[in-house]
Design a protein around this motif. Sequence first.
Motif, mmCIF file in Angstrom:
data_model
loop_
_atom_site.group_PDB
_atom_site.id
_atom_site.type_symbol
_atom_site.label_atom_id
_atom_site.label_comp_id
_atom_site.label_asym_id
_atom_site.label_seq_id
_atom_site.Cartn_x
_atom_site.Cartn_y
_atom_site.Cartn_z
ATOM 1 N N MET A 113 0.579 -1.264 0.022
ATOM 2 C CA MET A 113 -0.020 -0.167 0.044
ATOM 3 C C MET A 113 0.814 1.182 -0.145
ATOM 4 O O MET A 113 0.596 2.118 -0.738
ATOM 5 C CB MET A 113 -0.920 -0.135 1.162
ATOM 6 C CG MET A 113 -2.109 -0.952 0.846
ATOM 7 S SD MET A 113 -3.509 -0.408 2.312
ATOM 8 C CE MET A 113 -2.869 -1.429 3.590
ATOM 9 N N LEU A 114 1.839 1.192 0.686
ATOM 10 C CA LEU A 114 2.815 2.493 0.875
ATOM 11 C C LEU A 114 3.542 2.668 -0.621
ATOM 12 O O LEU A 114 3.652 3.681 -1.060
ATOM 13 C CB LEU A 114 3.790 2.309 1.983
ATOM 14 C CG LEU A 114 3.633 2.711 3.431
ATOM 15 C CD1 LEU A 114 4.736 2.535 3.975
ATOM 16 C CD2 LEU A 114 3.493 4.013 3.249
ATOM 17 N N GLN A 150 9.891 3.808 8.438
ATOM 18 C CA GLN A 150 10.668 5.164 7.922
ATOM 19 C C GLN A 150 10.163 5.539 6.750
ATOM 20 O O GLN A 150 9.974 6.702 6.620
ATOM 21 C CB GLN A 150 12.272 4.504 7.821
ATOM 22 C CG GLN A 150 13.073 4.189 8.920
ATOM 23 C CD GLN A 150 13.293 5.078 9.745
ATOM 24 O OE1 GLN A 150 13.779 6.103 9.590
ATOM 25 N NE2 GLN A 150 12.628 5.319 11.091
ATOM 26 N N GLN A 151 9.694 4.614 5.843
ATOM 27 C CA GLN A 151 8.786 5.079 4.601
ATOM 28 C C GLN A 151 7.703 5.880 5.050
ATOM 29 O O GLN A 151 7.259 7.007 4.323
ATOM 30 C CB GLN A 151 8.665 3.925 3.639
ATOM 31 C CG GLN A 151 7.935 4.236 2.345
ATOM 32 C CD GLN A 151 7.786 3.335 1.360
ATOM 33 O OE1 GLN A 151 8.188 2.097 1.650
ATOM 34 N NE2 GLN A 151 7.021 3.376 0.547
ATOM 35 N N GLY A 164 4.985 12.754 6.370
ATOM 36 C CA GLY A 164 5.381 13.868 7.195
ATOM 37 C C GLY A 164 5.535 13.702 8.854
ATOM 38 O O GLY A 164 5.188 14.593 9.602
ATOM 39 N N ILE A 165 5.803 12.572 9.183
ATOM 40 C CA ILE A 165 5.558 12.060 10.556
ATOM 41 C C ILE A 165 7.152 12.357 11.045
ATOM 42 O O ILE A 165 8.149 12.068 10.479
ATOM 43 C CB ILE A 165 5.192 10.861 10.815
ATOM 44 C CG1 ILE A 165 3.779 10.445 10.495
ATOM 45 C CG2 ILE A 165 5.346 10.453 12.409
ATOM 46 C CD1 ILE A 165 3.244 9.202 10.455
ATOM 47 N N THR A 166 7.313 12.878 12.204
ATOM 48 C CA THR A 166 8.644 13.246 12.701
ATOM 49 C C THR A 166 9.502 12.185 12.690
ATOM 50 O O THR A 166 9.210 10.997 13.327
ATOM 51 C CB THR A 166 8.400 13.741 14.183
ATOM 52 O OG1 THR A 166 7.624 14.745 14.330
ATOM 53 C CG2 THR A 166 9.887 14.185 14.815
ATOM 54 N N PRO A 167 10.915 12.174 12.241
ATOM 55 C CA PRO A 167 11.606 11.035 12.043
ATOM 56 C C PRO A 167 12.250 10.611 13.572
ATOM 57 O O PRO A 167 12.569 11.530 14.262
ATOM 58 C CB PRO A 167 12.801 11.833 11.210
ATOM 59 C CG PRO A 167 12.093 12.714 10.337
ATOM 60 C CD PRO A 167 11.234 13.319 11.393
ATOM 61 N N ASP A 205 13.432 4.989 18.056
ATOM 62 C CA ASP A 205 12.261 4.720 18.227
ATOM 63 C C ASP A 205 11.527 3.604 17.688
ATOM 64 O O ASP A 205 11.090 2.423 18.064
ATOM 65 C CB ASP A 205 11.322 5.892 18.432
ATOM 66 C CG ASP A 205 10.018 5.502 19.080
ATOM 67 O OD1 ASP A 205 10.021 5.216 20.310
ATOM 68 O OD2 ASP A 205 9.022 5.733 18.407
ATOM 69 N N ASP A 206 11.916 3.728 16.240
ATOM 70 C CA ASP A 206 11.347 2.706 15.400
ATOM 71 C C ASP A 206 11.812 1.275 15.489
ATOM 72 O O ASP A 206 11.361 0.411 15.491
ATOM 73 C CB ASP A 206 11.675 3.162 13.860
ATOM 74 C CG ASP A 206 10.437 4.400 13.720
ATOM 75 O OD1 ASP A 206 9.379 4.434 14.270
ATOM 76 O OD2 ASP A 206 10.663 4.880 12.492
ATOM 77 N N CYS A 207 13.244 1.538 15.564
ATOM 78 C CA CYS A 207 14.018 0.055 15.949
ATOM 79 C C CYS A 207 13.628 -0.503 17.295
ATOM 80 O O CYS A 207 13.324 -1.567 17.061
ATOM 81 C CB CYS A 207 15.693 0.652 15.817
ATOM 82 S SG CYS A 207 16.742 -0.805 16.137
#
Length: 119
Positions: free
Chosen positions: A39-40, A63-64, A70-73, A77-79
């Motif tokens: 979807m992305l 990350q994508q 436009g979500i704050t990088p 946190d993602d890891c």
Amino acid sequence: SSKEMESFEYGLCDCTRNWETCVLTYFVPCYIGARTKAMLDERECHCCDGLVWGINTEYFTRQQMRRKYGITPDPVDDCCIVAWCSLCAICQNANEVEARERAGTTHLGPGAHLISKVN
């Protein structure tokens, strides 16, 4: 003045806001993860997507999503989320992408405004 970054519309523990995705994530996370990534990418999901899907894929999916919407990088946190709360992350990613794609919104990058996609 700089544009304020977006944040996730779905929280990490909001899995039950969409029971179908929640249950499918628990039993077949590779399907939900592969479907979300497709979807992305704005393409059809293929069975090979599910075969090559892995937890590291979810990190790159997040990350994508952050870039596209436009979500704050926040790579650390993602890891951590993907490493220790993978099922919640898969469900959050799926809910987030589905909601945003259904609304037809995307973000063009730094300094751009949220726009509606024209099909």
